[in-house]
Design a protein around this motif. Structure first.
Motif: not given
Length: 98
Positions: A70-81
């Motif tokens: 019932x909960x939203x989570x968000x994660x951003x991963x920065x990768x190599x180009x």
């Protein structure tokens, strides 16, 4: 994709629809802040789900959205180009190119 007003008449009744605007054969434009607010508010009524978005034309950002318990989570991963697709395949082998 093309807009067909008759198609909306077949949709089930809902107080709110979250739509993304097509920007090409494999792209959509989305307002993340608004999408997050809407999904966070309805997450308690949604089934658990996880989805991914690869951002930028050089494919170096991988966003992970998840609804769990019932909960939203968000994660951003920065990768190599140009490596976001490889990172996604490592996280979810079923999504790796054949």
């Amino acid at each position: 994709m093309r807009y067909d007003p008759a198609e909306r008449r077949a949709w089930p009744d809902a107080a709110l629809y979250l739509e993304f605007m097509p920007a090409g054969s494999d792209m959509v434009y989305a307002h993340y802040d608004l999408a997050y607010q809407i999904l966070a508010s309805v997450a308690p009524r949604l089934a658990d789900a996880r989805w991914y978005a690869i951002l930028s034309q050089c494919e170096d950002i991988l966003d992970i959205w998840q609804i769990a318990g019932g909960r939203l989570s968000f994660e951003r991963l920065l990768t190599e180009e140009n490596r976001a697709a490889e990172v996604l395949a490592a996280l979810e082998p079923s999504l790796a190119p054949a």
